[in-house]
Design a protein around this motif. Structure first.
Motif, short mmCIF file in Angstrom:
data_model
loop_
_atom_site.label_atom_id
_atom_site.label_comp_id
_atom_site.label_asym_id
_atom_site.label_seq_id
_atom_site.Cartn_x
_atom_site.Cartn_y
_atom_site.Cartn_z
N ASP A 37 3.78 -0.88 -1.24
CA ASP A 37 3.04 0.02 -2.12
C ASP A 37 1.54 -0.10 -1.95
O ASP A 37 0.82 0.90 -1.99
CB ASP A 37 3.43 -0.27 -3.58
N ARG A 38 1.04 -1.31 -1.73
CA ARG A 38 -0.39 -1.56 -1.84
C ARG A 38 -1.13 -1.57 -0.49
O ARG A 38 -2.33 -1.31 -0.45
CB ARG A 38 -0.62 -2.92 -2.52
N LEU A 39 -0.46 -1.92 0.57
CA LEU A 39 -1.18 -2.06 1.83
C LEU A 39 -1.54 -0.70 2.42
O LEU A 39 -0.70 0.19 2.51
CB LEU A 39 -0.36 -2.87 2.84
N ASP A 40 -2.78 -0.56 2.82
CA ASP A 40 -3.31 0.70 3.32
C ASP A 40 -3.15 0.73 4.84
O ASP A 40 -4.11 0.63 5.61
CB ASP A 40 -4.77 0.83 2.91
N VAL A 41 -1.89 0.87 5.26
CA VAL A 41 -1.55 0.85 6.68
C VAL A 41 -0.46 1.88 6.93
O VAL A 41 0.17 2.39 6.00
CB VAL A 41 -1.06 -0.55 7.13
N GLY A 42 -0.20 2.15 8.21
CA GLY A 42 0.84 3.11 8.55
C GLY A 42 2.23 2.53 8.50
O GLY A 42 3.22 3.27 8.38
N GLY A 43 2.36 1.20 8.62
CA GLY A 43 3.67 0.57 8.59
C GLY A 43 3.58 -0.86 8.10
O GLY A 43 2.67 -1.61 8.49
N VAL A 44 4.52 -1.25 7.24
CA VAL A 44 4.63 -2.62 6.75
C VAL A 44 5.91 -3.21 7.34
O VAL A 44 7.00 -2.66 7.16
CB VAL A 44 4.66 -2.69 5.22
N ILE A 45 5.80 -4.33 8.02
CA ILE A 45 6.93 -4.99 8.67
C ILE A 45 7.25 -6.26 7.89
O ILE A 45 6.45 -7.20 7.86
CB ILE A 45 6.61 -5.33 10.14
N ALA A 46 8.40 -6.27 7.23
CA ALA A 46 8.79 -7.41 6.39
C ALA A 46 9.58 -8.42 7.22
O ALA A 46 10.55 -8.08 7.90
CB ALA A 46 9.63 -6.94 5.21
N ASN A 47 9.11 -9.66 7.18
CA ASN A 47 9.77 -10.78 7.86
C ASN A 47 9.86 -10.59 9.37
O ASN A 47 10.84 -10.94 10.02
CB ASN A 47 11.15 -11.07 7.25
N ASP A 48 8.80 -10.04 9.90
CA ASP A 48 8.59 -10.01 11.34
C ASP A 48 7.11 -9.73 11.60
O ASP A 48 6.37 -9.37 10.68
CB ASP A 48 9.47 -8.96 12.02
N TYR A 49 6.71 -9.88 12.85
CA TYR A 49 5.30 -9.66 13.15
C TYR A 49 4.94 -8.17 13.09
O TYR A 49 5.80 -7.30 13.27
CB TYR A 49 4.92 -10.27 14.50
N PRO A 50 3.67 -7.87 12.83
CA PRO A 50 3.25 -6.46 12.78
C PRO A 50 3.30 -5.78 14.14
O PRO A 50 3.12 -4.56 14.22
CB PRO A 50 1.81 -6.53 12.25
N THR A 51 3.57 -6.55 15.18
CA THR A 51 3.67 -6.02 16.54
C THR A 51 5.02 -5.34 16.77
O THR A 51 5.23 -4.72 17.83
CB THR A 51 3.46 -7.17 17.54
N PHE A 52 5.92 -5.43 15.81
CA PHE A 52 7.25 -4.84 15.96
C PHE A 52 7.16 -3.32 16.06
O PHE A 52 6.51 -2.66 15.26
CB PHE A 52 8.14 -5.21 14.77
N ARG A 53 7.85 -2.78 17.10
CA ARG A 53 7.95 -1.33 17.21
C ARG A 53 9.21 -0.97 17.99
O ARG A 53 9.48 -1.55 19.05
CB ARG A 53 6.73 -0.74 17.93
N VAL A 54 9.98 -0.07 17.44
CA VAL A 54 11.10 0.56 18.14
C VAL A 54 10.75 2.03 18.25
O VAL A 54 10.11 2.61 17.36
CB VAL A 54 12.42 0.34 17.38
N ASP A 55 11.17 2.68 19.33
CA ASP A 55 10.56 3.95 19.70
C ASP A 55 11.05 5.18 18.96
O ASP A 55 10.58 6.28 19.23
CB ASP A 55 10.67 4.11 21.22
N ASN A 56 11.97 5.01 18.02
CA ASN A 56 12.33 6.15 17.16
C ASN A 56 11.64 6.09 15.81
O ASN A 56 11.77 7.00 15.00
CB ASN A 56 13.84 6.22 16.96
#
Length: 455
Positions: A402-421
């Motif tokens: 709710d509070r973080l001003d970002v495009g994506g919040v990754i819970a219990n993993d690094y913010p580098t996580f990305r899957v292409d869908n």
């Protein structure tokens, strides 16, 4: 001349387009749109599947090209090829799911007997400008979506890494893409600006630095623009986090590909009660487990910076922080363009290594007392791409969401996580618009309404 960032060996000689050649490419894309927009769903799906198959058949060649021209460690280069294949496969499936809707229009008296329907239509010729760090997959996100909807494209790849894009263009042509539908045009900056400003181009999709992206948006005029501009990703480590898992993941997230990833971990925000334990474990893990050096070595994940100028800049920012009172917990070694993983604490928020995007193997560490304070520390940034939160407390996870001003919040993993869908993009200086094939399709189309009078 394209050179290997690790040892400066020759990779390829690539012609760079002049004004006339860029104009020819734009004309070809503009003309080809009449063919691409007429492709059936079946034909677009088949082309995308053939591109994926072509990449798979040449996977080792493409991976070694990425390693050679981008300096990306071979294990990570292979992973990028697999992701690129997956991106085209996802696009082939998304061709069937380009959304429209039906609308009852008798919600008002004047709409009696009227019925509406919408469809998404391709824009036309799209201009794509891509960075060096993912010379296949970040290109694939733009190319695959354009093919999926029936757009044509002029692609201007990064000057450091044009060969991978040229290989992809060759594979796309062999897959049956119409002539002129994809034009891969390595060029100097002046011709990139020419592409951005040409009125025959209906959209610009740019991935790169804020210093380049925001001025391009102004030059683009009335055309659609999507910008993915990087960040200085933060990760919160709460007192109840699984420290062993968090340490291992954050070490990779910070130092894989020497931190040359838009969502590389740059800022660690750790609960004070576990700060010393975390720091001790993190430093030890990075020192022992993160392979550094030759990108051709299967055990290396932290290779060279892409240019000597970038290595110089990263080294200068580190030394500037140390002179300002920061403490170096690990690092201090450089060989050629390889800067060893550097961990800093006692870093002031205004220091470049904290406030700006390092795009290098540097991570800063800070302690927090309350979760509200941690959220404020994450948000104290000009960027807002992705953030990570390590905690077992689901209430804290949703509070961060709710509070973080970002495009994506990754819970219990690094913010580098990305899957292409998944939708991928940011706010603030990290840009606007979203990638991820489904979401890029939405960016690269316009909805059009048809109203039927049935009376």
């Amino acid at each position: 001349m394209v050179r290997n960032p690790y040892d400066e060996t020759h990779v390829a000689v690539v012609r760079r387009a002049d004004r006339e050649l860029m104009d020819s490419a734009i004309s070809a894309a503009h003309k080809a749109f009449e063919k691409t927009r007429a492709l059936t769903t079946y034909e677009r799906e088949a082309i995308l599947e053939k591109i994926a198959a072509g990449l798979r058949s040449r996977a080792d060649e493409v991976a070694r090209t990425i390693m050679a021209e981008a300096g990306k460690p071979i294990t990570l280069a292979r992973g990028e090829v697999e992701r690129g294949i997956n991106t085209f496969e996802i696009a082939a499936r998304e061709v069937h799911r380009i959304e429209g809707e039906t609308l009852p229009l008798d919600v008002a008296a004047g709409g009696k007997g009227r019925f509406g329907m919408t469809r998404r239509f391709p824009l036309g010729a799209v201009g794509a400008i891509t960075p060096f760090n993912f010379p296949l997959n970040l290109v694939a996100h733009k190319v695959a979506a354009a093919i999926a909807v029936g757009n044509s494209m002029v692609l201007r790849p990064a000057s450091q890494t044009p060969v991978t894009s040229l290989l992809l263009g060759e594979i796309a042509m062999e897959a049956g893409l119409p002539d002129g539908a994809l034009n891969v045009v390595p060029s100097p900056v002046e011709q990139a600006e020419q592409l951005v400003m040409d009125d025959r181009i209906r959209m610009i999709s740019f991935t790169g630095s804020p210093a380049v992206g925001w001025p391009l948006k102004i030059k683009a005029g009335k055309k659609k623009v999507a910008l993915e501009l990087g960040g200085n990703a933060a990760a919160i480590v709460a007192a109840d986090a699984d420290l062993e898992f968090a340490i291992a993941r954050l070490a990779v997230g910070a130092f894989a590909y020497a931190g040359q990833v838009c969502i590389s971990v740059q800022r660690l925000i750790i609960h004070r009660s576990i700060y010393e334990e975390f720091i001790e474990g993190f430093v030890r893990h990075v020192d022992r487990e993160i392979g550094v050096g030759d990108p051709a070595d299967e055990n290396v994940i932290c290779g060279p910076l892409v240019t000597s100028a970038d290595a110089d800049r990263v080294e200068q920012w580190i030394e500037e922080a140390i002179r300002g009172g920061a403490r170096r917990l690990l690092g201090g070694r450089r060989e050629g363009n390889v800067v060893w993983p550097t961990i800093l604490d006692n870093v002031k928020p205004v220091m470049k290594v904290n406030a700006l995007e390092v795009f290098g193997p540097v991570v800063t560490c800070a302690a927090y007392d309350t979760f509200d304070e941690a959220l404020e520390m994450v948000n104290d940034s000009r960027y807002g791409l992705q953030a990570g939160v390590f905690t077992r407390d689901v209430h804290k996870i949703f509070q961060a969401f709710d509070r973080l001003d970002v495009g994506g919040v990754i819970a219990n993993d690094y913010p580098t996580f990305r899957v292409d869908n998944m939708p991928y993009g940011g706010v603030k200086d990290s840009g606007f618009g979203r990638e991820g094939v489904k979401y890029t399709i939405q960016e690269m189309t316009e909805p059009k309404l048809l109203v039927l009078n049935l009376e």
